[in-house]
Structure formats: C-alpha cells, structure tokens
Design a protein around this motif. Structure first.
Motif, PDB file in Angstrom:
ATOM      1  N   THR A 106       4.392 -13.473 -11.518  1.00 39.06           N
ATOM      2  CA  THR A 106       5.599 -14.187 -12.242  1.00 39.06           C
ATOM      3  C   THR A 106       6.238 -15.249 -10.939  1.00 39.06           C
ATOM      4  OG1 THR A 106       6.094 -12.401 -13.372  1.00 39.06           O
ATOM      5  CG2 THR A 106       7.545 -14.453 -13.722  1.00 39.06           C
ATOM      6  N   GLU A 154       7.956 -10.700 -25.643  1.00 40.37           N
ATOM      7  CA  GLU A 154       8.386  -9.856 -24.817  1.00 40.37           C
ATOM      8  C   GLU A 154       8.114 -10.318 -23.487  1.00 40.37           C
ATOM      9  OE1 GLU A 154       6.906  -8.505 -27.264  1.00 40.37           O
ATOM     10  OE2 GLU A 154       8.682  -7.004 -28.068  1.00 40.37           O
ATOM     11  N   LEU A 206      10.292 -13.769 -22.877  1.00 34.19           N
ATOM     12  CA  LEU A 206      11.528 -13.289 -22.649  1.00 34.19           C
ATOM     13  C   LEU A 206      11.976 -12.781 -20.810  1.00 34.19           C
ATOM     14  CD1 LEU A 206      12.877 -11.903 -25.753  1.00 34.19           C
ATOM     15  CD2 LEU A 206      13.966 -13.827 -24.740  1.00 34.19           C
ATOM     16  N   GLN A 207      10.772 -12.029 -20.866  1.00 34.95           N
ATOM     17  CA  GLN A 207      10.783 -11.380 -19.514  1.00 34.95           C
ATOM     18  C   GLN A 207      10.806 -12.478 -18.230  1.00 34.95           C
ATOM     19  OE1 GLN A 207       8.509  -8.105 -19.482  1.00 34.95           O
ATOM     20  NE2 GLN A 207       9.269  -7.222 -17.841  1.00 34.95           N
ATOM     21  N   THR A 253      11.430 -15.589 -18.817  1.00 38.19           N
ATOM     22  CA  THR A 253      12.548 -16.364 -18.721  1.00 38.19           C
ATOM     23  C   THR A 253      13.496 -16.104 -17.905  1.00 38.19           C
ATOM     24  OG1 THR A 253      11.805 -17.264 -20.733  1.00 38.19           O
ATOM     25  CG2 THR A 253      14.145 -17.689 -20.222  1.00 38.19           C
ATOM     26  N   ASN A 254      13.604 -14.580 -18.180  1.00 39.00           N
ATOM     27  CA  ASN A 254      14.920 -14.115 -17.474  1.00 39.00           C
ATOM     28  C   ASN A 254      14.474 -14.027 -15.942  1.00 39.00           C
ATOM     29  OD1 ASN A 254      16.529 -13.218 -19.352  1.00 39.00           O
ATOM     30  ND2 ASN A 254      15.428 -11.510 -19.930  1.00 39.00           N
ATOM     31  N   GLU A 255      13.177 -13.806 -15.479  1.00 45.23           N
ATOM     32  CA  GLU A 255      12.900 -13.597 -14.234  1.00 45.23           C
ATOM     33  C   GLU A 255      13.289 -14.952 -13.450  1.00 45.23           C
ATOM     34  OE1 GLU A 255      10.491 -11.623 -11.915  1.00 45.23           O
ATOM     35  OE2 GLU A 255      11.607  -9.930 -12.882  1.00 45.23           O
ATOM     36  N   LYS A 282      15.334 -17.319 -14.402  1.00 47.73           N
ATOM     37  CA  LYS A 282      16.936 -17.725 -14.479  1.00 47.73           C
ATOM     38  C   LYS A 282      17.454 -16.894 -13.191  1.00 47.73           C
ATOM     39  CE  LYS A 282      17.988 -18.562 -19.137  1.00 47.73           C
ATOM     40  NZ  LYS A 282      18.298 -17.936 -20.467  1.00 47.73           N
ATOM     41  N   ASN A 283      16.802 -15.833 -12.849  1.00 45.69           N
ATOM     42  CA  ASN A 283      17.321 -14.906 -11.690  1.00 45.69           C
ATOM     43  C   ASN A 283      17.052 -15.652 -10.419  1.00 45.69           C
ATOM     44  OD1 ASN A 283      18.849 -13.006 -12.233  1.00 45.69           O
ATOM     45  ND2 ASN A 283      16.790 -11.445 -12.698  1.00 45.69           N
ATOM     46  N   LYS A 335      18.942 -19.061  -9.888  1.00 50.39           N
ATOM     47  CA  LYS A 335      20.490 -18.907  -9.938  1.00 50.39           C
ATOM     48  C   LYS A 335      21.229 -19.771  -9.089  1.00 50.39           C
ATOM     49  CE  LYS A 335      22.103 -14.984  -7.727  1.00 50.39           C
ATOM     50  NZ  LYS A 335      22.058 -13.252  -7.615  1.00 50.39           N
ATOM     51  N   ARG A 362      17.705 -25.759 -16.195  1.00 46.70           N
ATOM     52  CA  ARG A 362      17.832 -24.918 -17.254  1.00 46.70           C
ATOM     53  C   ARG A 362      16.388 -24.345 -17.787  1.00 46.70           C
ATOM     54  NH1 ARG A 362      19.353 -26.338 -22.318  1.00 46.70           N
ATOM     55  NH2 ARG A 362      20.546 -24.189 -22.558  1.00 46.70           N
ATOM     56  N   LYS A 382      13.762  -0.653 -26.122  1.00 44.80           N
ATOM     57  CA  LYS A 382      14.982  -0.426 -25.202  1.00 44.80           C
ATOM     58  C   LYS A 382      15.297   1.098 -25.085  1.00 44.80           C
ATOM     59  CE  LYS A 382      19.850  -1.367 -25.437  1.00 44.80           C
ATOM     60  NZ  LYS A 382      21.006  -1.118 -26.479  1.00 44.80           N
TER      61      LYS A 382
END
Ligand code: ADP
Ligand code: MG
Length: 569
Positions: free
Chosen positions: A54, A82, A85-86, A88-90, A92-93, A96, A102, A286
């Motif tokens: 990633t 999944e 989303l993962q 995308t989160n990475e 965004k991190n 930052k 965006r 979760k």
C-alpha cells in the motif's frame, strides 16, 4: 539521512511516516518508490501479502498528485470493500500533512448517492471496487477521463473474483497516456494478460520468488482421519491457548458448522461467509480485530478482505482446490515481518495435494503429530499457572478476604495451589483423560515420506519460562538457544512458543549441557529456567528438519532488513 528520505520522498510524507512509526522501508517499498517517483512509467510489482505494498504505491501517488487541483488524478482499484476502506484510511494517514488532498472510497453495499456527492466535493484520489466503479461510471457519477495514475491493487484477487470485464471496461474510460501500476501477490496467467493488454513496457519488480509464500511462514500438516477433522482442530486449539487464527473451510455450510461447534465447545469463535449481511460481517470483523474472537472460521471469498496483523495460525480445515488459494490463505499470517504458522489438517487421500503445494511453494511442509492428551493437559496447566501469575488483582476482593481466609484456613500453600489449578483444569482433564490418539499413519501407496516413525526415546522435550511476551517466536527462540548453549540450529526442534513459556526438543545427548547452561541463568536481569517436560512432544521429526535447516534460515523478506540495491529490469 533517514532511509525513507533517500527514496526521494518529500517533507510532508516523511513527517507522516515518522508519525506512523515506520523506520525502514520494506523491500518492495525500497524498490518501487524511487522508480515511480523518478519516472512516468507503468509498473508490475509482485510481492507477498503483508510486505507493505500500500505504501509502495501510496507514497509516490500522493507525492505526484497536484493537491491544488480538484480533478480526479488517481484511481485505485481493489477487490473488496474491506480492502478499499483500508487503503483509503492508510492513504489518508500518509497524506495528513498534504493540504487539500482528498481521498474518497467507493464500494458496494453503501449509498451510491452519498458516495457520488463525496466525489463531487473533489477527490484527487478515488479508491474503488470494480463493480461499484463501473456502476458509477455508467450513471455518470464519476469522471475518470483525466486520471494520470491507475493502480490495480491485488490484481490476482480481482481477477479471481471475476472482475476482468469490469476492469477492462473501466480502463477504457481512462486516458491512454496515464501510468498503470499493478500490484499482486502472485502472477497467474490472467494477470500477465492484463499487464500485456493495458500496460506499456512496465518496469518489473519482484520481491521474493514468484509464487512462493513468505519466508516468515512455517508450513505444517497433521495427518488424521477425515471424520476426525473437528476433533483434531479442537486439540490444536487446546494446545495453543493463545491462538489467534483464521480457519479456512471450503463451503459456507462447513464454515457455519465448524464455527457453531467451536462456540458450543466454549471457544471464542465466529463464522465469516457470504450469507451474512454486510452488517453482520462488520461486527464479526470488529470482534476479531479486537481479539474478542480468537478463531475466525471463514470461506476463501469472505476472507479476502481480512487484513489483520499478528495472526498466529492459519488453519486449513480442508485444503482448497487450487494451490494459488493455499498461498493466499497462508499469506494471512507471517505479516509485517512477524512469523506465523500455516497448518493443514489433512486426510490420507489428500496427501498428494501437499506434495503439489510443496512443489509450487518450493518449501517443505513439516509433518506433525496432533499433541497427545497429556501434552495438552500439561500446556494448559502451565498456561493456567502463568495466567494466575499475571492476573491483575481485583481490589474488590479485599472485602471478602477475611471470610475466604477463614474457609481456606487449614490448607497449606502447596495444597491450595493444587486445588486452585484443579478447579479450572478439571474441564480439560475430564475431556482428555480417555481421549484417543487422532494421528493416522501414512501407509501403502500414499505413504508420506515426511512421517517417519522414529520412537521418541532419543528425544527430550523441555519447558522454558520465556515466550512471546518476552519477544520470542519459534525462530528467535531457536537462535537464542543455539547461541547460548552452542548447539546447531538442527539440534533444536519442535519449538513451540506460547504466550509466556515455550517448549522445544533436542536429542538426549544435549540434555546435560542444556540443563547445566541454564542453571542460575539470567537474561536481562531475570532468571531463564529450563526443565525437562514430562512429555516427549507432539510431532515426530518432519523431513524439513533434515534439510540443513534451510527452511528456517531463508532470507528475511520482512521489514527492517535492507533489500537488494538497484532494481531488476
Ligand atoms: P500488503 O498490501 O503488501 O499486503 P500492507 O500495505 O497492508 O501490505 O502492509 C502490511 C502492514 O505493514 C500494515 O500494517 C502496514 O501499516 C505495515 N507497514 C507497511 N510498511 C511498513 C514499514 N516500512 N515499516 C513498518 N510497518 C510497515
Ligand atoms: Mg495490500
């Protein structure tokens, strides 16, 4: 200069990397990032799961994108919601500290209008599953006619899942001059076809050998009667009280059945398969991530999104039909440089499949024996003892102490310990006292050369009071013993690391020196103690051990190790 700085990454990314605590680039990162930053090129990158792909595409993508322009410039296609989303989160991190950038995720099972609105607000990077992407293109909810970079992540998985048509069609809406970066764990023919069709003289990067599993994964099989798979599974779970595992079954029905039985038998287990609603799946995942579930029983399709670090065991309750799938399964463990074990519960008729997998993986399985009842009881006892030792005292009990003391007044310490342990231990002991041996011998034509019937008398099994908690895994414990006692790596086998203690075997010839070395032995200020275990140990030596210890000393493809310099063309 920081190792990431050398790759040519800018200040904003370096700051984020520091925040995330990454110290050294992984091999695929070291190879891919400089190439992608310096050139406008297509790329095919092959690396196992858990090797940090990633960031290998995410860092250069973020650096190359113009955050001041709201146009969608990068598209990442990924097989499941999944993963989408993962990623995308990475991203965004990573981004930052990049103002105005965006990243928007689009995937099925959620409101399409909401996602369209999100994209409209400006999304320089879109991370999408192929199905939803195609849908949104058809409805003119996204515009990807000006993208400059397209990433196909987990390309083999996407093709496995039948997304070929969607991918072709999506790519036909993108400009010809863009760069395409393909990342994949394996290179089946379909991926090669995609690369040929949609890419122009791509740079090729390979980490590790093509098609081989990560070197951090140890492969084992247990030969049992087909009807006794479940009992075998239960024993493996009992022999590994701290197990955190994914158990793969072939069908939804088996998945559901195995999970239900485990739950009935008192384990923290759950099923994950396609018949669950998205909501149910989210809940299961979760609970798994937060360790409320220790054993996740899953179908291959449902498990595709699972990206959880620290999985200790992957268990093949049944073998998959295709070897590639075994590779994907075992890749769920041994991630991020940690070691893991991939177990196959196998019936005699399937032994030739093991051989076929060995050929493709270019790795040997170790033939192991289901631990005996006594062995499991011993493990459980030690586990219980260390659990008692490590339990935080609940001060609420103070209030009741006088009365409790009164009840236990006439019992001395030794007896008290015996009684306490027996309370919990009774359950195991009762279950196991009449339990039979589940191991099957391979005989006749199917005879597995790996199962040799060397009697246990020459081997001695030891208990040592260090485990995972002290930072050991089977590899590093072996190294520690070898270096401390001055033995060969091959002299130590059946290493079995638990949370706060471990077991291992040697030939009886080494017993004296081992016990001598570990008399009053201190490491980092604490006593490390070795005792002879009452049981000879569960597994007979597999052939893996005989092979110069090769299996254990392969190059580490994990993090923290410098990869080879320069790139393969
Ligand atoms: P892959 O896509 O190859 O399966 P991921 O990109 O999901 O692997 O990375 C696996 C894990 O390793 C993630 O938890 C990620 O945050 C972590 N990771 C990635 N790169 C590094 C690094 N250089 N140092 C430490 N951890 C890393
Ligand atoms: Mg990935």
């Amino acid at each position: 200069m920081n190792k990431f700085e050398k790759l040519g990454l800018n200040e904003q990314l370096l700051m984020a990397i520091e925040d995330m605590g990454f110290e050294t680039p992984s091999e695929v990162q070291e190879k891919a990032i400089p190439v992608l930053l310096a050139n406008d090129t297509d790329m095919v990158s092959l690396a196992q799961t858990g090797t940090g792909k990633t960031a290998a595409f995410g860092f250069p993508l973020i650096q190359k994108i113009n955050a001041n322009d709201k146009t969608t410039q990068g598209l990442i296609l990924s097989p499941t919601r999944e993963l989408c989303l993962q990623i995308t989160n990475e991203l965004k991190n990573y981004a930052k500290y990049v103002k105005g950038l965006r990243v928007v995720a689009i995937y099925g099972g959620a409101s399409i209008t909401e996602q369209a609105r999100d994209v409209k607000r400006g999304a320089q990077i879109i991370v999408a599953t192929p199905g939803r992407m195609q849908d949104m293109i058809n409805r003119r909810m996204v515009d990807i006619t000006e993208i400059e970079y397209c990433v196909l992540d987990e390309a083999d998985e996407m093709l496995n899942m039948g997304f070929y048509e969607d991918i072709s069609s999506i790519l036909s809406h993108t400009p010809k001059e863009k760069n395409t970066w393909l990342f994949s764990a394996t290179m089946p023919r379909e991926v090669a076809t995609i690369a040929k069709k949609f890419m122009h003289s791509p740079e090729e990067i390979t980490v590790g050998t093509k098609n081989s599993g990560t070197d951090t994964v140890q492969h084992e099989y247990y030969l049992v009667n087909g009807r006794e798979r479940y009992l075998a599974l239960k024993r493996l779970a009992d022999a590994n009280p701290d197990i955190f595992s994914v158990i793969f079954c072939r069908t939804k029905r088996d998945t559901q059945n195995v999970a239900e039985k485990l739950i009935e038998d008192g384990y923290n287990a759950a099923a994950l398969h396609g018949d669950l609603s998205q909501n149910q799946r989210d809940m299961v995942m979760k609970a798994f991530r937060t360790r409320q579930i220790q054993m996740l029983v899953a179908t291959d399709v449902a498990a595709r999104g699972i990206d959880v670090d620290d999985i200790t065991h992957v268990i093949n309750y049944q073998l998959p039909d295709e070897i590639e799938i075994y590779n994907h399964r075992s890749g769920r463990t041994g991630r991020a440089g940690k070691s893991g074990i991939s177990i196959v519960i196998v019936a005699k008729s399937e032994l030739r499949k093991i051989k076929a997998i060995e050929k493709v993986l270019k790795k040997q399985f170790e033939a192991k024996k289901i631990p005996s009842s006594m062995e499991i009881c011993e493990i459980q006892l030690y586990h219980l003892a260390s659990k008692i030792k490590n339990t935080e005292i609940n001060e609420e009990v103070n209030h009741y102490l006088p009365a409790i003391n009164d009840v236990l007044r006439d019992i001395d310490r030794e007896e008290l310990i015996k009684k306490m342990v027996s309370v919990e231990f009774g359950r195991f002991f009762n279950y196991y006292k009449n339990a039979k041996d589940l191991n099957v011998n391979a005989t006749g034509r199917d005879k597995a050369p790996a199962v040799d019937d060397i009697p246990g008398e020459g081997d001695v099994r030891y208990f040592i009071n260090v485990g995972e908690r002290d930072g050991y895994d089977w590899k590093s414990l072996k190294d520690f013993l070898r270096d401390t006692v001055d033995l060969d790596r091959d002299d130590i086998f059946k290493v079995d690391v638990k949370e706060s203690f471990s077991f291992f075997n040697t030939n009886a010839a080494h017993t004296e020196i081992i016990l001598q070395t570990f008399t009053d032995f201190k490491k980092d200020g604490r006593f490390v103690n070795i005792e002879i275990s009452k049981n000879p140990g569960g597994s007979h030596k597999g052939r893996g051990r005989k092979r110069n210890g090769n299996k254990f000393s392969g190059p580490n493809k994990g993090f923290g190790k410098k990869g080879r310099k320069g790139r393969r063309r």
